[in-house]
Design an enzyme around this catalytic site. Structure first.
Site, short mmCIF file in Angstrom:
data_model
loop_
_atom_site.label_atom_id
_atom_site.label_comp_id
_atom_site.label_asym_id
_atom_site.label_seq_id
_atom_site.Cartn_x
_atom_site.Cartn_y
_atom_site.Cartn_z
CE LYS A 59 -3.92 1.93 2.65
NZ LYS A 59 -4.82 1.69 3.80
CB SER A 64 -8.10 3.62 2.82
OG SER A 64 -7.27 3.01 3.79
CB SER A 90 -8.33 0.64 5.60
OG SER A 90 -9.05 1.84 5.51
N1 GLN Z 1 -13.15 3.85 6.32
C1 GLN Z 1 -12.46 4.29 7.49
C2 GLN Z 1 -12.10 5.75 7.37
O1 GLN Z 1 -12.48 6.34 6.43
C3 GLN Z 1 -11.30 3.41 7.75
C4 GLN Z 1 -10.02 3.86 7.20
C5 GLN Z 1 -8.88 2.98 7.58
O2 GLN Z 1 -9.04 1.92 8.17
N2 GLN Z 1 -7.70 3.44 7.25
O3 GLN Z 1 -11.47 6.33 8.19
#
Ligand code: GLN
Length: 463
Positions: free
Chosen positions: A72, A147, A171
């Site tokens: 990532k 994400s 994410s």
């Molecule tokens: N969807 C969550 C957010 O927008 C999780 C993001 C993550 O786990 N990095 O913060």
């Protein structure tokens, strides 16, 4: 062939790492223009790595010899760009390796490229990338989740064997569910965060995304372990996949947390329960009374931490610099304007929640709620070995569908954020499909450092 079988053949010399890497690069070049999962292929360094693995004597080749792994874009790999899918860090080159990268290199994994993501890991659909959305390989009109959407799409489309993601509120697990693959958020502190660009330090964890369950455990084994460079690293030994006798294990279903669950997902959850019961697992009703507050608690806490973590991107030390800026204030205004709208929203929410006028009502209250949620799990794991619930409230939605509906987008983390809030591990695994043929992901939560049990239980449901 899964990754451990591939690595075994590379170790024995039956397969050449260089051939494998060349094939992967061809495949990525063919598929990526459609999917936008990769921001960059590390072609030269990957081929050089592969040749070095082939040149080694067989007994010195590592456990991931020749296996292509994608990173990532928020994980540092020395000499390579790590942009967090942000204009702010578009040209930022990592000056050192993340600890997880050191672990991968030591095991002769080939780091093949960096994957697209929501900017600074903030999002649930990958639409917040400054470099365009990622498409779900199972349906190009739909999001892959976020994400870590690029990592999930890269694995699900077969471009790579394995990918790393980061999970602050879901994410890794939500994109795994949307793409029909496996993803785990390990126990907080079990995988080093050194070299991961921080979003919310008290919740961030790096973890594996794979198409194969066994590969997932293998990769977690490689990644985990104590690291003196991360002050929140646990002193526990690295995770080891082990045989777990599953018969007689107890799983809790938190009915009070699953009210109003989407009926198609509920049906799949019931099917998994029946499947596990037939294999000797005992089910119990449990209660997680505060888990339903995890999302609001999560957004206050993580935005607060993000507002502090992202203060370093001031145009002076890292990243984008607008040379037309006049004085300091003008420079802040111009340089920090490079953040995308979601990142700005989180910084504003976090700055507000931490302000002296509001901290008592927001940040400090959210900290108290965090303790209550954590305690829900401490109590639950006195009664059961694992908790079963969905990974997501819905399946992959259409690109643009939730663009105007932030609350519904934020609620994508409803079932995943509690694990980050409590610090416990949770594994997302594919099980069944909805009426549109899209994969449904379920989730097993476990006690601190009890990942082996989660893998053993998911194994019972492997298709
Ligand atoms: N969807 C969550 C957010 O927008 C999780 C993001 C993550 O786990 N990095 O913060």
């Amino acid at each position: 062939m899964n990754a451990s079988e591939t690595a075994a053949k590379v170790r024995s010399g039956e397969l050449k790492a260089e051939e494998l890497v060349k094939n992967r690069i061809l495949k990525i070049k063919e598929l990526n223009p459609k999917l936008n999962a990769f921001l960059e292929i590390f072609e030269d360094s990957a081929l050089a790595q592969a040749r070095a693995v082939d040149a080694k004597s067989p007994e010195t080749r590592g456990r991931l010899a020749g296996v292509c792994v994608a990173l990532k874009d928020n994980i540092l790999y020395k000499g390579h760009i790590a942009s967090c899918a942000s204009k702010m860090l578009e040209n930022y080159k990592a000056p050192y390796n993340a600890t997880v990268v050191e672990h991968l290199l030591k095991e002769d994994a080939i780091i093949i490229g960096r994957t697209n993501m929501d900017e600074f890991a903030m999002g649930s659909s990958n639409e917040n990338s400054a470099f365009g959305p990622v498409k779900n390989p199972l349906d190009l009109e739909r999001v892959p989740g976020g994400s870590s959407g690029g990592s999930a799409a890269a694995v699900a489309s077969g471009m790579v064997d394995m990918a790393l993601g980061s999970d602050t509120g879901g994410s890794i697990r939500q994109p795994a569910a949307f793409c029909g693959i496996y993803g785990i958020k390990p126990t907080y502190g079990s995988v080093s965060r050194y070299g991961l660009v921080a979003f919310a330090s008290s919740a961030d964890q790096i973890g594996p995304l794979t198409a194969d369950l066994e590969d997932n455990a293998l990769l977690l084994e490689v990644l985990s372990g104590h690291d003196a460079k991360d002050s929140t690293s646990a002193n526990n030994p690295a995770f080891k996949p082990e045989e777990v006798k599953t018969e007689g294990l107890r799983i809790g279903i938190p009915s009070d947390f699953l009210e109003n669950l989407n009926p198609e997902i509920l049906a799949v959850l019931e099917a998994a329960k029946a499947d596990l019961s037939a294999k000797g697992i005992i089910f119990e009703e449990i209660s997680l009374p505060y888990a339903k507050y995890a999302s609001p608690c999560y957004y206050i806490l993580t935005s607060s931490e993000a507002s502090s973590n992202l203060a370093r991107f001031d145009g002076l030390r890292y990243g984008y610099k607008d040379n037309s800026a006049g004085d300091l204030e003008d420079s802040y205004l111009k340089d920090r304007a490079e953040f995308g709208p979601e990142v700005k929203r989180r910084i504003m929410l976090g700055t507000f929640s931490l302000g002296s006028a509001h901290a008592e009502d927001y940040y400090l209250k959210a900290q108290k709620v965090r303790n209550l949620i954590k305690n829900d799990f401490v109590q639950a794991f006195k009664q059961v070995d694992a908790v079963l619930m969905p990974a997501t409230p819905n399946t992959a939605f259409k690109i643009g569908e939730k663009a105007e509906d932030l609350i519904s987008l934020y609620l994508s983390d409803l079932y995943t954020a509690p694990a980050n809030i409590a610090g416990v591990p949770a594994l997302s695994f594919p099980y069944g499909k909805d009426s549109k043929g899209l994969p449904i992901g379920l989730q097993l939560y476990g006690n601190f450092f009890d990942e082996a049990k989660l893998y053993a239980l998911a194994k019972l449901l492997e298709k």
